[in-house]
Design an enzyme around this catalytic site. Structure first.
Site, PDB file in Angstrom:
ATOM      1  N   TYR A   1     -14.923  12.347 -19.132  1.00 55.00           N
ATOM      2  CA  TYR A   1     -15.255  10.931 -18.962  1.00 55.00           C
ATOM      3  C   TYR A   1     -16.387  10.805 -17.924  1.00 55.00           C
ATOM      4  O   TYR A   1     -16.320  11.419 -16.851  1.00 55.00           O
ATOM      5  CB  TYR A   1     -14.004  10.176 -18.506  1.00 55.00           C
ATOM      6  CG  TYR A   1     -14.272   8.755 -18.114  1.00 55.00           C
ATOM      7  CD1 TYR A   1     -14.541   7.790 -19.073  1.00 55.00           C
ATOM      8  CD2 TYR A   1     -14.275   8.374 -16.778  1.00 55.00           C
ATOM      9  CE1 TYR A   1     -14.816   6.487 -18.711  1.00 55.00           C
ATOM     10  CE2 TYR A   1     -14.542   7.068 -16.410  1.00 55.00           C
ATOM     11  CZ  TYR A   1     -14.814   6.132 -17.382  1.00 55.00           C
ATOM     12  OH  TYR A   1     -15.084   4.838 -17.027  1.00 55.00           O
TER      13      TYR A   1
ATOM     14  N   LYS B   1      -6.917   1.071 -20.349  1.00 53.48           N
ATOM     15  CA  LYS B   1      -7.071   1.310 -21.788  1.00 53.48           C
ATOM     16  C   LYS B   1      -5.749   1.038 -22.506  1.00 53.48           C
ATOM     17  O   LYS B   1      -5.296  -0.090 -22.485  1.00 53.48           O
ATOM     18  CB  LYS B   1      -7.612   2.726 -22.010  1.00 53.48           C
ATOM     19  CG  LYS B   1      -8.771   3.097 -21.070  1.00 53.48           C
ATOM     20  CD  LYS B   1     -10.001   2.209 -21.238  1.00 53.48           C
ATOM     21  CE  LYS B   1     -11.013   2.341 -20.107  1.00 53.48           C
ATOM     22  NZ  LYS B   1     -11.417   3.675 -19.722  1.00 53.48           N
TER      23      LYS B   1
ATOM     24  N   ARG C   1       0.820  -1.216   0.000  1.00 54.41           N
ATOM     25  CA  ARG C   1       0.000   0.000   0.000  1.00 54.41           C
ATOM     26  C   ARG C   1       0.851   1.262   0.000  1.00 54.41           C
ATOM     27  O   ARG C   1       0.354   2.355  -0.279  1.00 54.41           O
ATOM     28  CB  ARG C   1      -0.983  -0.019   1.185  1.00 54.41           C
ATOM     29  CG  ARG C   1      -2.002   1.106   1.159  1.00 54.41           C
ATOM     30  CD  ARG C   1      -3.202   0.851   2.049  1.00 54.41           C
ATOM     31  NE  ARG C   1      -2.835   0.386   3.373  1.00 54.41           N
ATOM     32  CZ  ARG C   1      -2.301   1.153   4.331  1.00 54.41           C
ATOM     33  NH1 ARG C   1      -2.071   2.429   4.114  1.00 54.41           N
ATOM     34  NH2 ARG C   1      -2.002   0.640   5.517  1.00 54.41           N
TER      35      ARG C   1
ATOM     36  N   ASP D   1      -6.425  14.255 -18.248  1.00 51.99           N
ATOM     37  CA  ASP D   1      -6.687  12.835 -18.478  1.00 51.99           C
ATOM     38  C   ASP D   1      -6.135  12.526 -19.870  1.00 51.99           C
ATOM     39  O   ASP D   1      -6.682  12.962 -20.877  1.00 51.99           O
ATOM     40  CB  ASP D   1      -8.207  12.581 -18.407  1.00 51.99           C
ATOM     41  CG  ASP D   1      -8.544  11.099 -18.506  1.00 51.99           C
ATOM     42  OD1 ASP D   1      -7.787  10.364 -19.164  1.00 51.99           O
ATOM     43  OD2 ASP D   1      -9.583  10.684 -17.946  1.00 51.99           O
TER      44      ASP D   1
HETATM   45  C1  LIG Z   1     -11.894   4.353 -18.609  1.00 50.84           C
HETATM   46  C2  LIG Z   1     -11.562   5.768 -18.416  1.00 50.84           C
HETATM   47  C3  LIG Z   1     -11.381   6.313 -17.141  1.00 50.84           C
HETATM   48  C4  LIG Z   1     -11.612   5.506 -15.870  1.00 50.84           C
HETATM   49  O1  LIG Z   1     -10.681   4.505 -15.733  1.00 50.84           O
HETATM   50  P1  LIG Z   1     -10.976   3.116 -14.948  1.00 50.84           P
HETATM   51  O2  LIG Z   1      -9.719   2.374 -15.184  1.00 50.84           O
HETATM   52  O3  LIG Z   1     -12.201   2.518 -15.526  1.00 50.84           O
HETATM   53  O4  LIG Z   1     -11.168   3.490 -13.518  1.00 50.84           O
HETATM   54  C5  LIG Z   1     -11.025   7.643 -17.043  1.00 50.84           C
HETATM   55  N1  LIG Z   1     -10.864   8.400 -18.138  1.00 50.84           N
HETATM   56  C6  LIG Z   1     -11.037   7.921 -19.383  1.00 50.84           C
HETATM   57  C7  LIG Z   1     -10.854   8.821 -20.545  1.00 50.84           C
HETATM   58  C8  LIG Z   1     -11.386   6.588 -19.569  1.00 50.84           C
HETATM   59  O5  LIG Z   1     -11.570   6.131 -20.801  1.00 50.84           O
END
Ligand SMILES: *Cc1c(COP(=O)(O)O)cnc(C)c1O
Length: 383
Positions: free
Chosen positions: A102, A199, A48, A174
């Site tokens: 998102y 992703k 952690r 992001d």
């Molecule tokens: C999927 C996604 C998230 C969230 O991520 P998780 O791994 O599902 O928690 C945040 N921003 C974007 C652009 C995403 O495609």
């Protein structure tokens, strides 16, 4: 040799490996221990605390790819994002955040921030002036997302980073849709880069993970908070992520090349009314995308001509799968009106361009001729 001197594929393959001192194996050993020696050691290790051997090493690869000093990996993209927000925003502070965000991030802000007394403003648009107009005396952070989901709008990264600096604010992005292969926002002055590693970094639709990359100083601040929230990734998954990231640049470059070809093909198709892809000259921010992206990415959206419903098209596809998620090596589609934007009314959706003809397309690594053939037969069979 300094990491920054390595080419991108070398960083993907080698930076952040755990050397197998004992058996000289080619790949990193996995350290699954949750319990480490406490006395007489330099580092008191505990999962952690983000400092098991696999966690400690993999972040070097992410930091190198994002052109910065430090990184942390988390159990999900949302764990990364929430740790970041709750490090730099406390009760009475204010966040300026891009309106096209998102869905999960938007829900987090709207549902959780009020409980902590954190204020926020979603911008009216995605011009730098929209961000400026939303700044309040108690603003601490500006958060952007570019390219955005699902219409691939482009926000001026350098413009927002400069705006933040001028107001003595932090800026975050992001960077999930572009991946570090196509966009390195730290180069344009952004302070903190966030990824859903679920992703592109993972890339095989089998890992849930997240990451933050920033200077050592900012990562240190996040670390102090994140260890209390405990949103860590298991070391087994850390190891899987390291393995996946070895091919990150290879995958994303092929996906990006495929996407560019498919965008051009769809743009000319008589059954397609509009294509949203920053690589097309007709995209309103094409020039800006060219300035701030190394490649235009592998996400796009397109609108079928009137009378053709996206769901019917989706059902005719044989090779390209329907999927809620994105960025795997396999091509996938979804209909935003039934998924991310299902809770809005038809009128609200129409107002922001989410029609029943809109399809979001995550382009994979398959042979381009097979992807085109699948789209062609699907369009033929719904008409
Ligand atoms: C999927 C996604 C998230 C969230 O991520 P998780 O791994 O599902 O928690 C945040 N921003 C974007 C652009 C995403 O495609």
């Amino acid at each position: 040799m300094k990491h920054s001197k390595f080419g991108i594929n070398t960083i993907c393959t080698h930076v952040g490996e755990v050397t197998d001192e004992q058996f000289k194996g080619a790949v990193s050993p996995i350290y699954l221990s949750t319990s480490y020696e406490f006395e007489g050691v330099d580092v008191k290790r505990y999962p952690r605390y983000f400092n098991t051997p696999n966690q400690e090493h993999l972040v070097k690869k992410i930091a190198a790819l994002e052109h910065t000093e430090g990184a942390l990996i988390f159990g999900s993209g949302m764990a990364a994002l929430s740790a970041m927000f709750l490090t730099f925003l406390k009760s009475g502070d204010h966040l300026v955040v891009q309106n096209t965000l998102y869905g999960g991030a938007s829900h987090f802000i709207r549902e959780e921030f009020p409980k902590y007394g954190i204020e926020f403003t979603f911008t009216d648009g995605y011009d730098v002036s929209d961000f400026e107009a939303a700044i309040q005396p108690n603003t601490k952070l500006i958060h952007i997302e570019t390219p955005s989901n699902p219409l691939l709008t482009i926000t001026d990264i350098e413009g927002v980073a400069k705006l933040a600096k001028a107001h003595n604010l932090l800026s975050s992005i992001d960077n999930t849709f572009a991946s570090p292969i196509n966009q390195t926002p730290i180069d344009f002055g952004i302070d903190i880069v966030m990824h859903s590693a679920t992703k592109y970094l993972g890339g095989h639709s089998d890992i849930l993970a997240g990451a933050l990359a920033a200077s050592d100083e900012l990562i240190g601040e996040i670390w102090h908070v994140a260890k209390n929230f405990g949103g860590n990734l298991s070391d087994f998954t850390v190891w899987m992520l390291e393995r996946s990231m070895k091919t990150l640049a290879l995958r994303v470059k092929v996906q990006t090349k495929n996407a560019r070809k498919l965008a051009k093909y769809l743009d000319k198709h008589p059954d397609v009314k509009q294509v949203y892809y920053p690589g097309l000259k007709a995209h309103p921010q094409h020039k800006l995308a060219k300035k701030q992206m190394h490649g235009f990415g592998a996400m796009m959206s397109f609108v079928l001509r009137d009378g053709l419903e996206s769901l019917k098209f989706q059902k005719q596809l044989q090779l390209i799968k329907s999927s809620m998620s994105l960025a795997g090596v396999e091509s996938t589609v979804l209909s935003p009106y039934l998924t991310s934007h299902a809770l809005l009314t038809q009128e609200e959706r129409d107002a922001i361009g989410i029609s029943n003809q809109l399809i979001r397309f995550s382009v994979g690594i398959e042979s381009i001729k097979d992807l085109k053939a699948d789209i062609e037969q699907a369009l033929k069979n719904i008409t």
